[in-house]
Write a protein that holds these residues in place. Structure first.
Motif, mmCIF file in Angstrom:
data_model
loop_
_atom_site.group_PDB
_atom_site.id
_atom_site.type_symbol
_atom_site.label_atom_id
_atom_site.label_comp_id
_atom_site.label_asym_id
_atom_site.label_seq_id
_atom_site.Cartn_x
_atom_site.Cartn_y
_atom_site.Cartn_z
ATOM 1 N N UNK B 201 0.836 -1.204 0.000
ATOM 2 C CA UNK B 201 0.000 0.000 0.000
ATOM 3 C C UNK B 201 0.874 1.259 0.000
ATOM 4 N N UNK B 202 1.940 1.204 0.795
ATOM 5 C CA UNK B 202 2.867 2.337 0.839
ATOM 6 C C UNK B 202 3.536 2.517 -0.523
ATOM 7 N N UNK B 203 3.944 1.393 -1.090
ATOM 8 C CA UNK B 203 4.597 1.462 -2.404
ATOM 9 C C UNK B 203 3.652 2.067 -3.451
ATOM 10 N N UNK B 204 2.394 1.601 -3.426
ATOM 11 C CA UNK B 204 1.408 2.122 -4.381
ATOM 12 C C UNK B 204 1.211 3.622 -4.193
ATOM 13 N N UNK B 205 1.160 4.041 -2.927
ATOM 14 C CA UNK B 205 0.959 5.467 -2.650
ATOM 15 C C UNK B 205 2.126 6.295 -3.174
ATOM 16 N N UNK B 206 3.350 5.745 -2.999
ATOM 17 C CA UNK B 206 4.531 6.456 -3.506
ATOM 18 C C UNK B 206 4.442 6.577 -5.022
ATOM 19 N N UNK B 207 4.003 5.480 -5.642
ATOM 20 C CA UNK B 207 3.889 5.496 -7.111
ATOM 21 C C UNK B 207 2.831 6.509 -7.570
ATOM 22 N N UNK B 208 1.756 6.628 -6.817
ATOM 23 C CA UNK B 208 0.728 7.618 -7.152
ATOM 24 C C UNK B 208 1.341 9.013 -7.096
ATOM 25 N N UNK B 209 2.121 9.270 -6.037
ATOM 26 C CA UNK B 209 2.759 10.585 -5.914
ATOM 27 C C UNK B 209 3.750 10.833 -7.042
ATOM 28 N N UNK B 210 4.394 9.769 -7.492
ATOM 29 C CA UNK B 210 5.366 9.913 -8.586
ATOM 30 C C UNK B 210 4.678 10.040 -9.945
ATOM 31 N N UNK B 211 3.348 10.005 -9.924
ATOM 32 C CA UNK B 211 2.566 10.120 -11.151
ATOM 33 C C UNK B 211 2.822 8.985 -12.124
ATOM 34 N N UNK B 212 2.965 7.805 -11.569
ATOM 35 C CA UNK B 212 3.263 6.622 -12.367
ATOM 36 C C UNK B 212 1.994 6.214 -13.116
ATOM 37 N N UNK B 213 1.954 6.533 -14.423
ATOM 38 C CA UNK B 213 0.678 6.385 -15.145
ATOM 39 C C UNK B 213 0.182 4.948 -15.212
ATOM 40 N N UNK B 214 1.125 3.982 -15.240
ATOM 41 C CA UNK B 214 0.728 2.566 -15.270
ATOM 42 C C UNK B 214 -0.038 2.194 -13.999
ATOM 43 N N UNK B 215 0.561 2.588 -12.869
ATOM 44 C CA UNK B 215 -0.051 2.261 -11.583
ATOM 45 C C UNK B 215 -1.368 3.029 -11.434
ATOM 46 N N UNK B 216 -1.371 4.287 -11.877
ATOM 47 C CA UNK B 216 -2.597 5.079 -11.759
ATOM 48 C C UNK B 216 -3.750 4.437 -12.524
ATOM 49 N N UNK B 217 -3.460 3.960 -13.740
ATOM 50 C CA UNK B 217 -4.595 3.348 -14.449
ATOM 51 C C UNK B 217 -5.032 2.050 -13.806
ATOM 52 N N UNK B 218 -4.071 1.290 -13.289
ATOM 53 C CA UNK B 218 -4.436 0.043 -12.607
ATOM 54 C C UNK B 218 -5.305 0.333 -11.389
ATOM 55 N N UNK B 219 -4.870 1.346 -10.610
ATOM 56 C CA UNK B 219 -5.611 1.672 -9.391
ATOM 57 C C UNK B 219 -7.034 2.113 -9.740
ATOM 58 N N UNK B 220 -7.136 2.855 -10.805
ATOM 59 C CA UNK B 220 -8.441 3.346 -11.220
ATOM 60 C C UNK B 220 -9.376 2.178 -11.535
#
Lengths: 87, 669
Positions: B201-220
């Motif tokens: 969860x922490x890793x995902x949050x860091x990726x969201x802050x880094x604007x990681x578009x791959x992770x952002x679309x997955x999370x969405x």
């Protein structure tokens, strides 16, 4: 000053990097971040410089060198030795 | 118990050497589904456990900027390896640990395999293994892959770590108050359908802050509640409030700062040791502003001399061996009263076709040995550096020279290495010009024709064609640059790895893989092409006929007139060129099938159908430049993700080949 205007065997500290996000990430992967110390090891004409950064050797081309703003680090500062110059 | 282990590390950290040390040549090589990134898997047994090693691509970080990086983290997240072996180059520790920290954050057990301590010690620096292990809270095992030192210990640790993987607690890097608060805020907004543990969860949050578009679309896609993501799938806040830096920059910087905080305790410089090491000395010479390019040219000359002389020596042996085998088999089949048509199929079709290709195996092996040495020693990176200035004259940066040189071996992997180019335009241009570099499959064509028409000057003729390929690629690069415009920020960023003594095993396995591919091609596509060609040359719709009446001859005759201005407007040449689209060496195997090796010598046969020195040269030029083989077209399609560019390559190379070949024939005749 720009890193491009740096001299061989001198060390510089990065102030800021003015490139697009992707290039910035690439530089980050090579260890080039704000505040890091960079030593110019060799120059290939004015076209590309070889640098020592965090213990590894990285070559940067003119276009990038002109977009990295740096301050020179004096010998005295180096005496205190930042971690980037350990080897 | 079956243990899955992922091997992750920076490029040039010695990962392949370690993988080979464990698995030898007995690994499976395939592609990752849907992409042309190589996937290597090897099964080993240790202490009664089965361990699968998965060799992931060499990467600098696990951000979503390259296919290799995305694949690596997808593998770790989705396939849930029991442990990650992170190969770390001790001689480049600080930078290598940047990837290590990112791997640790993923929350899977990480084991550091510390490689190349010897290189570091040569520099008068030693490593405190325990301090490193303590600072990162992961086991650190020193290894020397070449001499197999530490390999057993590493496997013991893999088994131990995988047993306790549930208890693994990764270190937590402190990103400072502002970012930490933000991480918590984001984490509180992530509510996934399948809950994840606190580390992830922490890793995902860091990726969201880094604007990681791959992770952002997955999370969405996976979220129950909507995340604050804008319509372009960007996290709304990109910059740290009140600062110029983005979260991504600051998070990366903090990681390096964390490494800086302990690196001095880990690396201990011994006094009185010279600082200049071998790599620096070699670099002073090979990247010398004046000597650099002459040294490079001498290197390339050595590569080709090695390919021709050593390769030809063995090729001659192969050739007499295959000739003898064909004769022996014919006699045997006649003794056994085998039907004439079957003898013809086997001897004229299969042995001529496949054998005509197999005799070049030694040359191709020699070329790949030389290529592998250039890459493994670290010299190839220097070539990119010294060629940067010249490459910039054609609007590309120095890195584009690497795929071009590899193109002398095989165009397919060469085009894949264009991924290291950061700029899309540069990459496209490089992909489009790489097929002009004369690959090893075209070499048989030069040998065949220059032996027949330019005896004693074979090497000179072959060189002229290699050179022509380079010239055409330069001209085309300039043309494309003119149409596509100059690209922004295509500046050179290149790591210069320390020079390494090449490992016999790594070179051996690499060359064996190439030889095996070649044999597989000879046994499959070239075999089938030869058999099919034999049929279309022996039959037409009315049954068995003389070759000149056959279906193949008709097909050849249909398009042959197009080639008349180029000097080879006969059906045999036309048919061989059509077949050659399957693979350029098939031009030669087709010729061998058409004439049959045993009956009339191929060389005199070429003479009788009207080939002259001028038309032979024009034919070689056409073979060099025309439409790339199907495998290359396939990789152009997958690398550009566009049918358009694939068909463009197909068409424009045909036009270029026609024009250049016409030019040479008209001058030479």
């Amino acid at each position: 000053m720009k890193l491009y205007n740096g001299q061989k065997n001198h060390t510089y500290e990065v102030n800021y990097i003015q490139v697009d996000a992707k290039t910035k990430k690439h530089l980050q992967n090579m260890g080039i971040t704000q505040g890091v110390k960079i030593k110019i090891m060799a120059k290939l004409g004015n076209h590309a410089y070889v640098m020592r950064i965090r213990g590894s050797r990285v070559a940067l081309g003119e276009a990038i060198l002109r977009q990295i703003d740096v301050n020179e680090v004096t010998k005295e500062d180096l005496g205190k030795r930042g971690p980037n110059n350990a080897y | 118990m079956h243990i899955k282990v992922a091997l992750v590390g920076n490029p040039n950290c010695g990962k392949t050497t370690l993988f080979n040390a464990y698995t030898g040549a007995k690994h499976k090589v395939g592609n990752w589904p849907g992409v042309t990134v190589e996937k290597k898997e090897g099964l080993i047994k240790h202490d009664g456990k089965n361990i699968t090693l998965v060799d992931l691509p060499g990467i600098y970080s696990i951000s979503p900027y390259s296919l290799e990086e995305i694949l690596t983290r997808e593998y770790i997240l989705n396939f849930n390896p029991d442990a990650i072996i992170n190969i770390v180059d001790a001689s480049n520790l600080e930078r290598n640990l940047y990837l290590t920290l990112q791997l640790i954050e993923l929350g899977r057990p990480v084991i550091i395999a510390l490689n190349m301590i010897d290189v570091l010690e040569e520099r008068g620096v030693s490593v405190d293994i325990e301090a490193l292990s303590k600072a990162l809270n992961v086991p650190v095992i020193p290894v020397v892959a070449v001499s197999r030192k530490g390999l057993t210990k590493l496997l013991h640790q893999v088994i131990r770590s995988s047993k306790h993987k549930e208890d693994y607690k990764p270190i937590r890097i402190d990103y400072g108050e502002t970012i930490e608060n933000k991480i918590q805020e984001v984490a509180s907004k992530i509510h996934l359908r399948t809950p994840v543990n606190a580390f992830l969860l922490r890793w995902l949050s860091i990726k969201v802050l880094e604007n990681d578009h791959e992770i952002l679309s997955k999370l969405r896609d996976e979220s129950i509640e909507e995340l604050p993501i804008d319509h372009q799938r960007h996290f709304i806040e990109n910059h740290i409030p009140g600062q110029e830096e983005t979260y991504e920059e600051e998070i990366g910087k903090r990681k390096y700062e964390y490494i800086e905080s302990f690196i001095e305790d880990v690396l201990m410089a011994k006094e009185n040791k010279p600082r200049e090491i071998l790599s620096d000395k070699i670099d002073a010479l090979v990247t010398h502003p004046i000597l650099g390019i002459p040294i490079f040219l001498v290197m390339m000359l050595l590569v080709f001399t090695f390919t021709f002389t050593v390769g030809n020596y063995f090729a001659d042996l192969f050739e007499s061996g295959i000739g003898w085998f064909g004769g022996w088999l014919t006699r045997l089949m006649i003794e056994w009263n085998v039907a004439d048509w079957l003898i013809s199929l086997i001897v004229d079709g299969v042995i001529s076709g496949v054998g005509g290709i197999l005799i070049f195996l030694p040359n191709i092996a020699a070329l790949f040995i030389a290529m592998s040495l250039l890459e493994d020693t670290g010299y190839m990176a220097r070539v990119a550096l010294i060629m940067d200035k010249n490459m910039s004259r054609i609007g590309l940066n120095g890195k584009a020279v690497i795929p071009l040189i590899l193109g002398f071996g095989c165009t397919v992997p060469a085009i894949m290495t264009t991924r290291s180019l950061n700029n899309e335009k540069d990459r496209l241009i490089t992909i489009l010009i790489t097929p002009f570099m004369s690959c090893s499959a075209r070499f048989p064509i030069y040998v065949l024709f220059s032996r027949a028409f330019f005896p004693g000057r074979e090497i000179l003729i072959a060189f002229s064609l290699y050179f022509l390929g380079i010239v055409v690629s330069i001209i085309m690069a300039l043309v494309f640059r003119k149409f596509m415009g100059k690209s922004e920020n295509s500046g050179l960023i290149l790591e210069l790895p320390s020079y390494k003594r090449p490992s016999l095993k790594t070179t051996g396995i690499f060359v064996w893989e190439k030889v095996r591919e070649y044999l597989e091609r000879a046994g499959t596509i070239i075999f089938v092409a030869s058999v099919v060609l034999w049929f279309v040359l022996e039959f037409n719709f009315s049954g068995k006929v003389a070759m000149t009446e056959s279906l193949g001859a008709d097909l050849g005759r249909l398009i042959a007139p197009i080639f008349t201005p180029l000097g080879f407007g006969d059906w045999q040449a036309a048919l061989a060129l059509i077949a050659g689209v399957l693979g350029k060496e098939i031009v030669v195997s087709s010729m061998s099938v058409i004439y049959g090796v045993g009956e009339v010598g191929l060389y005199s046969a070429l003479n009788t159908i009207g080939f002259t020195a001028a038309s032979a040269y024009a034919f070689m030029v056409f073979s060099l430049l025309y439409t790339p083989c199907v495998a290359t077209l396939g990789v152009i399609k997958s690398e550009t993700r566009s049918w358009k560019w694939m068909w463009f390559s197909f068409g424009y190379q045909l036009l270029v080949a026609y024009a250049v070949s016409l030019f040479f024939f008209q001058i030479l005749k």
